[in-house]
Design an enzyme around this catalytic site. Structure first.
Site, PDB file in Angstrom:
ATOM      1  N   HIS A 145      14.159   4.974  11.872  1.00  0.00           N
ATOM      2  CA  HIS A 145      15.088   3.949  12.343  1.00  0.00           C
ATOM      3  C   HIS A 145      14.949   3.650  13.828  1.00  0.00           C
ATOM      4  CE1 HIS A 145      16.892   6.106   8.864  1.00  0.00           C
ATOM      5  NE2 HIS A 145      17.078   4.859   8.443  1.00  0.00           N
TER       6      HIS A 145
ATOM      7  N   SER B  12      19.716   2.269   4.645  1.00  0.00           N
ATOM      8  CA  SER B  12      20.104   2.918   5.900  1.00  0.00           C
ATOM      9  C   SER B  12      19.932   2.033   7.127  1.00  0.00           C
ATOM     10  CB  SER B  12      19.294   4.208   6.099  1.00  0.00           C
ATOM     11  OG  SER B  12      17.899   3.937   6.120  1.00  0.00           O
TER      12      SER B  12
ATOM     13  N   ASP C  28      14.931   7.942  15.178  1.00  0.00           N
ATOM     14  CA  ASP C  28      14.488   9.040  14.325  1.00  0.00           C
ATOM     15  C   ASP C  28      13.228   8.594  13.598  1.00  0.00           C
ATOM     16  OD1 ASP C  28      15.234   7.478  12.129  1.00  0.00           O
ATOM     17  OD2 ASP C  28      17.073   8.588  11.718  1.00  0.00           O
TER      18      ASP C  28
END
Length: 410
Positions: free
Chosen positions: A387, A94, A384
């Site tokens: 990240h 991610s 978040d």
């Protein structure tokens, strides 16, 4: 002619100007050669920008040849004209996923608000950020005017494939079972998608041109974080049968195999990111910190151990594969510096992320109904629970360019 003293007022990021010797000692960095001095990580050599790189290197005297990698780095710190490399190819999780999970039946995706609120047109794309990823910023710095498309998207066709492609998938990693657990795209499948991409590239440009684009292009890998945080630490089938050390060995064997396969497919310039300080991510502190608001030392120590092994394994691969240029890109230390010294780098908050409460929310838990989402993400290191914000990514991209400068040399 006598030259007067000159006072220069320049704002430099601490990461570009100071060397950390201890918790209480910082030293201003500079270097001198016979003809001039440089300081602040070469950030001030403006006269080099716009100069033809090959001509510049050919004019360097033998005494200054050591500056070659730094000159290339200087070009990266400013706008450049034209692409320094023909293509970028991205694999992993991610941290570098730009939307490959969007159409998968998985909970691990980011193609909805407030993700992307500070991106182009304020639209969510599948990036796990409020805006650009460090990857996007790096691509722009080395001259790409378009971002490499997510291979699973409609944009990955025709001439867009000439600049490379992004194969990364959130919640995947070196351990294929991690991707299976979340129904995302494993690193093995990413490699198969890359093989398919290569065939498409041959159809577009011909075999010789495609091979050149592959061998001269840069391949970037960011993986391992999901293997630990979203699998090993929460999976009793793993943590009761493997120590963090033995699990690291499993991951590195997969990494070894992946690099060899990339090499066999023509890749010659590869950069692999280290693990970040896992124990400092907001969600990790919430989940594994036992109520403590400080970084979880156990997780950070595991990351450091893995990173040391990653460097050793990469050196072995370089010795074994004669034409391979494999560079380990340090993300641990620059991110740890942002977390431990936020004010010095322009940030106000590191424990909480911007989205929602900032303690845990990631993916579907970070949505437009999340209560408490901040209005100014630039004050936060994290967007978040896992990240970084675009503001943090801007600084991290500079550090990654520094550690990977040799990848873009002729």
């Amino acid at each position: 002619m006598e030259v007067p003293d000159v006072t220069v007022h320049v704002k430099l990021k601490p990461l570009n100007a100071f060397v950390k010797l201890s918790d209480t000692v910082r030293c201003f960095s500079f270097s001198s050669v016979e003809d001039f001095s440089i300081y602040g990580n070469l950030a001030q050599i403006n006269f080099l920008i716009g100069y033809d790189t090959e001509k510049l290197l050919s004019h360097l005297s033998s005494k200054m040849k050591f500056l070659a990698p730094f000159i290339f780095l200087t070009f990266l710190l400013f706008e450049v004209k034209g692409q320094i490399v023909p293509a970028l190819f991205i694999f992993g999780d991610s941290i570098v996923d730009v939307g490959n999970n969007n159409d998968l039946v998985t909970l691990i995706k980011a193609n909805f608000p407030p993700y992307g609120r500070d991106f182009v047109d304020h639209e969510p794309t599948g990036r796990f950020s409020n805006g650009k990823l460090a990857l996007d910023i790096i691509a722009e710095k080395i001259g790409f005017t378009d971002h490499q498309p997510a291979y699973m998207s409609d944009k990955a066709n025709g001439e867009m494939l000439l600049i490379g492609a992004n194969f990364a998938s959130a919640a995947s990693g070196y351990y294929n079972a991690t991707a299976i657990l979340y129904n995302t795209i494993s690193l093995s499948q990413q490699l198969e998608n890359y093989r398919e991409y290569k065939n498409k590239l041959v159809d577009i440009t011909g075999k010789s041109n495609a091979s050149s684009r592959i061998s001269r292009g840069i391949h970037l890998i960011s993986a391992g974080s999901s293997d630990f945080l979203q699998n090993y630490y929460i999976n009793p089938l793993l943590f009761t049968t493997n120590t963090p050390d033995t699990f690291s060995d499993i991951l590195l064997n997969s990494y070894d195999h992946f690099i060899q396969n990339l090499y066999e497919l023509g890749a010659r310039r590869i950069g692999v990111a280290t693990l970040p300080p896992l124990g400092c991510l907001p969600a990790a502190i919430t989940a594994f910190g036992h109520g403590n608001n400080h970084c979880v030392a156990r997780l950070n120590n595991n990351a450091i151990s893995f990173n040391n092994k990653l460097r050793h394994r990469s050196q072995r691969l370089t010795r074994r594969l004669s034409k391979l240029k494999l560079v380990v890109l340090d993300i641990y230390n620059p991110l740890h510096t942002l977390i431990t010294e936020p004010a010095e780098n322009g940030f106000a908050e590191v424990r909480r992320a911007c989205c929602g409460t900032g303690l845990l929310e990631t993916s579907i838990l970070c949505n437009q109904h999340s209560i408490g989402t901040c209005s100014n993400a630039s004050q936060y290191v994290f967007w978040d629970g896992f990240h970084p914000t675009e503001a943090a990514s801007q600084i991290l991209a500079g550090s990654l360019l520094t550690s990977g400068s040799s990848l873009i040399q002729p």
